[in-house]
Design a protein around this motif. Sequence first.
Motif, mmCIF file in Angstrom:
data_model
loop_
_atom_site.group_PDB
_atom_site.id
_atom_site.type_symbol
_atom_site.label_atom_id
_atom_site.label_comp_id
_atom_site.label_asym_id
_atom_site.label_seq_id
_atom_site.Cartn_x
_atom_site.Cartn_y
_atom_site.Cartn_z
ATOM 1 N N ARG A 111 0.813 -1.222 0.000
ATOM 2 C CA ARG A 111 0.000 0.000 0.000
ATOM 3 C C ARG A 111 0.848 1.275 0.000
ATOM 4 N NH1 ARG A 111 -0.016 -2.002 5.175
ATOM 5 N NH2 ARG A 111 0.650 -0.556 6.839
ATOM 6 N N ASN A 112 2.148 1.136 0.318
ATOM 7 C CA ASN A 112 3.026 2.311 0.398
ATOM 8 C C ASN A 112 4.017 2.423 -0.759
ATOM 9 O OD1 ASN A 112 1.837 2.962 2.873
ATOM 10 N ND2 ASN A 112 3.379 1.817 4.041
ATOM 11 N N HIS A 113 3.935 1.518 -1.709
ATOM 12 C CA HIS A 113 4.930 1.509 -2.784
ATOM 13 C C HIS A 113 4.949 2.817 -3.569
ATOM 14 C CE1 HIS A 113 5.196 -3.196 -3.067
ATOM 15 N NE2 HIS A 113 5.605 -2.705 -1.909
ATOM 16 N N LYS A 114 3.798 3.328 -3.925
ATOM 17 C CA LYS A 114 3.708 4.507 -4.794
ATOM 18 C C LYS A 114 3.806 5.821 -4.023
ATOM 19 C CE LYS A 114 0.921 2.164 -8.309
ATOM 20 N NZ LYS A 114 2.090 2.024 -9.222
ATOM 21 N N THR A 115 3.800 5.768 -2.717
ATOM 22 C CA THR A 115 3.832 6.992 -1.912
ATOM 23 C C THR A 115 5.103 7.044 -1.057
ATOM 24 O OG1 THR A 115 2.465 5.836 -0.258
ATOM 25 C CG2 THR A 115 1.327 7.242 -1.864
ATOM 26 N N LYS A 116 5.109 6.363 0.062
ATOM 27 C CA LYS A 116 6.237 6.437 0.993
ATOM 28 C C LYS A 116 7.532 5.896 0.386
ATOM 29 C CE LYS A 116 3.395 6.175 5.190
ATOM 30 N NZ LYS A 116 3.141 5.436 6.459
ATOM 31 N N ALA A 117 7.459 4.728 -0.246
ATOM 32 C CA ALA A 117 8.665 4.122 -0.805
ATOM 33 C C ALA A 117 9.277 5.008 -1.891
ATOM 34 C CB ALA A 117 8.356 2.737 -1.356
ATOM 35 N N GLN A 118 8.430 5.554 -2.757
ATOM 36 C CA GLN A 118 8.938 6.429 -3.819
ATOM 37 C C GLN A 118 9.541 7.701 -3.237
ATOM 38 O OE1 GLN A 118 9.419 5.922 -6.892
ATOM 39 N NE2 GLN A 118 8.113 4.225 -7.513
ATOM 40 N N SER A 119 8.984 8.204 -2.148
ATOM 41 C CA SER A 119 9.526 9.406 -1.513
ATOM 42 C C SER A 119 10.911 9.146 -0.948
ATOM 43 C CB SER A 119 8.581 9.895 -0.411
ATOM 44 O OG SER A 119 7.336 10.269 -0.945
ATOM 45 N N VAL A 120 11.105 7.997 -0.322
ATOM 46 C CA VAL A 120 12.430 7.628 0.179
ATOM 47 C C VAL A 120 13.423 7.526 -0.975
ATOM 48 C CG1 VAL A 120 13.774 5.788 1.263
ATOM 49 C CG2 VAL A 120 11.563 6.449 2.230
ATOM 50 N N LYS A 121 12.988 6.885 -2.044
ATOM 51 C CA LYS A 121 13.856 6.688 -3.206
ATOM 52 C C LYS A 121 14.301 8.017 -3.811
ATOM 53 C CE LYS A 121 13.809 4.528 -7.800
ATOM 54 N NZ LYS A 121 12.982 3.742 -8.760
ATOM 55 N N ARG A 122 13.414 9.001 -3.822
ATOM 56 C CA ARG A 122 13.700 10.285 -4.467
ATOM 57 C C ARG A 122 14.365 11.297 -3.544
ATOM 58 N NH1 ARG A 122 7.642 10.481 -7.113
ATOM 59 N NH2 ARG A 122 8.012 8.944 -8.786
ATOM 60 N N THR A 123 14.453 10.988 -2.259
ATOM 61 C CA THR A 123 15.066 11.935 -1.318
ATOM 62 C C THR A 123 16.319 11.325 -0.686
ATOM 63 O OG1 THR A 123 13.537 11.214 0.445
ATOM 64 C CG2 THR A 123 12.883 13.126 -0.874
ATOM 65 N N TRP A 124 16.245 10.932 0.561
ATOM 66 C CA TRP A 124 17.453 10.534 1.269
ATOM 67 C C TRP A 124 18.056 9.240 0.768
ATOM 68 C CZ3 TRP A 124 17.813 5.952 3.964
ATOM 69 C CH2 TRP A 124 16.624 5.322 4.329
ATOM 70 N N GLY A 125 17.245 8.370 0.152
ATOM 71 C CA GLY A 125 17.775 7.102 -0.351
ATOM 72 C C GLY A 125 18.843 7.275 -1.416
ATOM 73 N N ARG A 126 18.823 8.425 -2.093
ATOM 74 C CA ARG A 126 19.800 8.689 -3.153
ATOM 75 C C ARG A 126 21.216 8.835 -2.603
ATOM 76 N NH1 ARG A 126 19.268 13.586 -5.503
ATOM 77 N NH2 ARG A 126 18.319 14.449 -3.619
ATOM 78 N N HIS A 127 21.340 9.082 -1.320
ATOM 79 C CA HIS A 127 22.655 9.320 -0.726
ATOM 80 C C HIS A 127 23.309 8.031 -0.212
ATOM 81 C CE1 HIS A 127 21.684 13.609 -0.935
ATOM 82 N NE2 HIS A 127 20.498 13.296 -0.446
ATOM 83 N N CYS A 128 22.597 6.933 -0.266
ATOM 84 C CA CYS A 128 23.167 5.644 0.149
ATOM 85 C C CYS A 128 24.037 5.087 -0.973
ATOM 86 C CB CYS A 128 22.055 4.641 0.467
ATOM 87 S SG CYS A 128 20.890 5.173 1.741
ATOM 88 N N ASP A 129 25.007 4.246 -0.612
ATOM 89 C CA ASP A 129 25.805 3.578 -1.634
ATOM 90 C C ASP A 129 24.990 2.517 -2.360
ATOM 91 O OD1 ASP A 129 28.569 4.751 -1.284
ATOM 92 O OD2 ASP A 129 28.163 4.094 0.762
ATOM 93 N N LYS A 130 24.056 1.924 -1.643
ATOM 94 C CA LYS A 130 23.131 0.967 -2.244
ATOM 95 C C LYS A 130 21.814 1.045 -1.480
ATOM 96 C CE LYS A 130 23.121 -3.514 -4.454
ATOM 97 N NZ LYS A 130 23.372 -2.873 -5.762
ATOM 98 N N LEU A 131 20.706 1.017 -2.226
ATOM 99 C CA LEU A 131 19.382 1.148 -1.622
ATOM 100 C C LEU A 131 18.506 -0.021 -2.054
ATOM 101 C CD1 LEU A 131 17.271 2.857 -0.051
ATOM 102 C CD2 LEU A 131 16.750 3.985 -2.233
ATOM 103 N N LEU A 132 17.941 -0.734 -1.066
ATOM 104 C CA LEU A 132 17.071 -1.878 -1.336
ATOM 105 C C LEU A 132 15.758 -1.715 -0.599
ATOM 106 C CD1 LEU A 132 19.685 -4.776 -0.852
ATOM 107 C CD2 LEU A 132 18.987 -3.722 -3.023
#
Length: 387
Positions: A111-132
């Motif tokens: 239920r959070n794939h298109k909202t919360k997960a995408q927000s993480v991916k587009r914000t702070w997740g970009r600064h990780c060496d690898k994001l899963l």
Amino acid sequence: MAKYKKIAYKNIYMVSILEQCLYNIFGAFLLGFLLGMFMAMLMFNVPKNPKMFLQERNKGVKIRVDTKFITNQSSKNITLARMLDSKAKNIQGAKLAQRMRILCWVMTAKRNHKTKAQSVKRTWGRHCDKLLFFSETEDSDVPTIKIENVQSERYGLWTKVVGAYKYIHKYHREEYDWVLRADDDTYAIIENVREMLLPYSPNQPGYFGYRFLPHSPKGYFSGGGGVILSKEALDRVVTKAFDNKHNDCPNITFSAGDDDVKIAQCLYSVGVLPDDSRDFQGRSRMHCFNVQTHLSMNPNIIRKGPISWFWQYFYWTWKKGLACCGENSIAWHYIPPLKMYTIEYLAYIVRVENVVFVSQAIAPEEGIPEITSSTTLKSIGMPVGGH
């Protein structure tokens, strides 16, 4: 003979006057040249179209800007300082990144794939060496990695945690030094993760987070506030604790909602103890609530509210207001998608400059108005007047 002497003296006098004139002309030329160069420097160094004098017509108040100060702090110099500062930080960050690889994994749900997960991916997740991302279903848009046999809602959290750590250890072990676990409503600042972990070795059993008191011999860390494991800690828990042979580590098929408690128990069973994630002033860097909650916590109010449990759980000494949290904070919990973008903007885009422009105010001819209790003080650059 005397006639010739007079003529000679007269010639010498004329030559002396001529030399003096030449000296004066050369001196005037040199002075004009230097003055012209100075004026040219001012014209090219001062920002375009400077407002040297501002006049408020009604009161006749003039504001005169200190041109020497502006020249010294010209836009060219500010730009250069900014470039050097940015370059230094980039070099420092690059060195830290080479020394310390951070793998981030996020526990999410369909239920959070298109909202919360995408927000993480587009914000702070970009600064990780690898994001899963790990979920109960596969989604190529995020993308997510599916964990099998996950029950619905909170009953499936422990299965997700065990499955995620096993997957990371099996397929990505050579790609990280530290592993950060977060929820899909966690916001993390990875650069501050690196800074905190500088004194520690990934080859030693390390384990960081926001510490709670009960349920485990040494307490446990809030899952939503972020949990950081060293490479050695992850090796131990996967290879020695997730084998269904430890009484202190719950069976992986056990339907447990308190996954952060269970992982603490499993880590403790293989000799991995909680570390201190606070800064040198004892302020927390990893947080179990959002920013506003931590900053505005009032013990007298919260003890009667929905999070009254907190006062029986927190491990470290509680500090009020701004003293609660360090300026090098790492993670916050319960951050909705829109606020993730807000924090990203404030943390990575907004800059606070250290340049202060000083102005000198010239009093109007009629003098400075008397300030009384009824005087209205207006903004800088506007006259002070009474009513």
